[in-house]
Scaffold this motif. Structure first.
Motif: not given
Length: 294
Positions: A215, A231, A248, A234, A229, A217, A194-197
Motif C-alpha cells: 500500500i 482501503f 488492510r 476510489s 487501516d 501513498s 484506492v483511498r483510505r476510509t
C-alpha cells in the motif's frame, strides 16, 4: 474434695461415650471388611447392594445438593444484579454516543446528496453482468490468476472487475467462449487506485506475488499508515467502481506498508463480474481514404 474431677476416668457418662465410639469404630471396620470380602467373592450381590443403597440415598443427596446450590446461588445472584446494573448503565452511554454518531452520519449524507445534486454528479450503479464460479487459482506461483467458468458467451469482457462477498478479487484480462482469466489483486502486475476510509487519503495497492500487497501513498511523503487501516477502490482509472474493500494495513509504517487483501479467492466459490466503472469509448472508425482522382 471440694472440686469434682471431670476427667474421663471419673465420669460414667464420658466412659460410656468413649466405649460407644470404640464400638462404632469396630463395627465400621467389620462392616467395611465384610463389604470388601463380598465385593471380591460375590460381585453381583455387592453390585445389587450398592445400587440399593444408592437408591435409598439418592433423594437425600438430591435434597442436600439442591439446598447447597440454593445457598451458593445467593452471592451469585447478588453479583449478577450489580453486574447487570453496571452493564445497563454502560449500554445506555454507548447508545447515547451511537445516536450522536448516527445523527452526524445522516447530516453528512444529506449534505453529500445535496452537493452532488448541485454539481449534477450521478452515481453509476449498473447491474452486474453475472455470478460465476472460481474454478481454479494459482496460489503457488509468483503470477496470481484465477479462472472463471464464464466467458464471452455469457457477456464477460476483458477489463471487467471481479469481486467476492468481502471485497475486490481482480479484473478480467482474457476471455474465451466459456472461461475467463482473472488477474488477482495480489499479482505483481496488478495496481488498484484506492483511498483510505477514515480520511479519504489516496493510495495505490500493488500486488507482491506472495499473497500480500504493498500500500503506497500517492503524490505525498511522510504519510503515516496505521495498523488496520482499510482501503477501498476510489474509482480512479475507470475500471473499478468506488467503495469496494480492497486491503488492510498489516503493520504501521510510512509511505509504503504491507497489506492483506480483504477478499481471499481461495475461501469462496463464486464471484461477481461487473461492468467497468467508466468503460473506455470504442475506437473511432477508420477514416475513409478517397480514391485518387485520375
Amino acid at each position: 474434695m471440694v472440686g469434682s474431677d471431670r476427667r474421663t476416668g471419673f465420669s460414667r457418662r464420658r466412659q460410656a461415650g468413649v466405649f460407644l465410639g470404640y464400638v462404632l469404630a469396630v463395627a465400621g471396620v467389620v462392616v467395611g471388611a465384610a463389604l470388601l470380602i463380598l465385593s471380591t467373592f460375590n460381585p453381583p450381590l455387592f453390585s445389587a447392594l450398592r445400587m440399593s443403597v444408592a437408591t435409598a440415598t439418592t433423594p437425600v443427596a438430591s435434597g442436600v445438593s439442591g439446598v447447597g446450590q440454593a445457598i451458593m446461588s445467593v452471592p451469585r445472584a447478588i453479583g449478577t444484579y450489580f453486574f447487570v446494573h453496571s452493564e445497563n448503565a454502560r449500554l445506555k452511554r454507548e447508545l447515547a454516543a451511537s445516536r450522536a454518531l448516527l445523527t452526524r452520519a445522516r447530516t453528512i449524507n444529506y449534505d453529500n446528496r445535496r452537493l452532488r445534486a448541485l454539481l449534477q454528479v450521478r452515481d453509476r450503479a449498473e447491474a452486474p453482468v453475472l455470478t460465476a464460479r472460481l474454478v481454479a487459482s494459482t496460489a503457488s506461483s509468483t503470477r496470481r490468476f484465477a479462472l472463471l467458468n464464464a466467458g464471452r458467451f455469457h457477456g464477460v469482457r476483458p477489463g471487467m472487475p471481479v469481486r467476492g462477498p468481502d471485497g475486490l478479487v481482480g479484473r478480467v484480462v482474457e476471455t474465451g467462449p466459456n472461461a475467463a482469466r482473472v488477474l488477482l489483486v495480489v499479482d505483481p502486475a496488478s495496481v488498484v487506485p484506492v483511498r483510505r476510509t477514515r480520511d479519504g487519503l489516496p493510495a495505490i495497492v500493488a500486488g507482491r506475488g506472495d499473497g500480500a500487497v504493498d500500500i503506497r501513498s500517492v503524490n505525498t511523503t511522510e504519510v503515516q499508515f496505521g495498523r488496520g487501516d482499510l482501503f477501498v477502490t476510489s474509482g480512479t482509472g475507470g475500471i473499478y467502481p468506488p467503495g469496494i474493500p480492497v486491503a488492510r494495513v498489516v503493520a504501521a509504517g510510512r509511505d509504503t506498508v504491507l497489506g492483506r487483501t480483504v477478499a481471499v479467492p481461495d475461501t469462496f466459490d463464486f464471484a461477481l463480474v461487473e461492468r467497468a466503472f467508466m468503460p473506455l469509448p470504442p475506437p473511432p472508425p477508420p477514416l475513409a481514404i478517397a480514391p485518387p482522382t485520375q
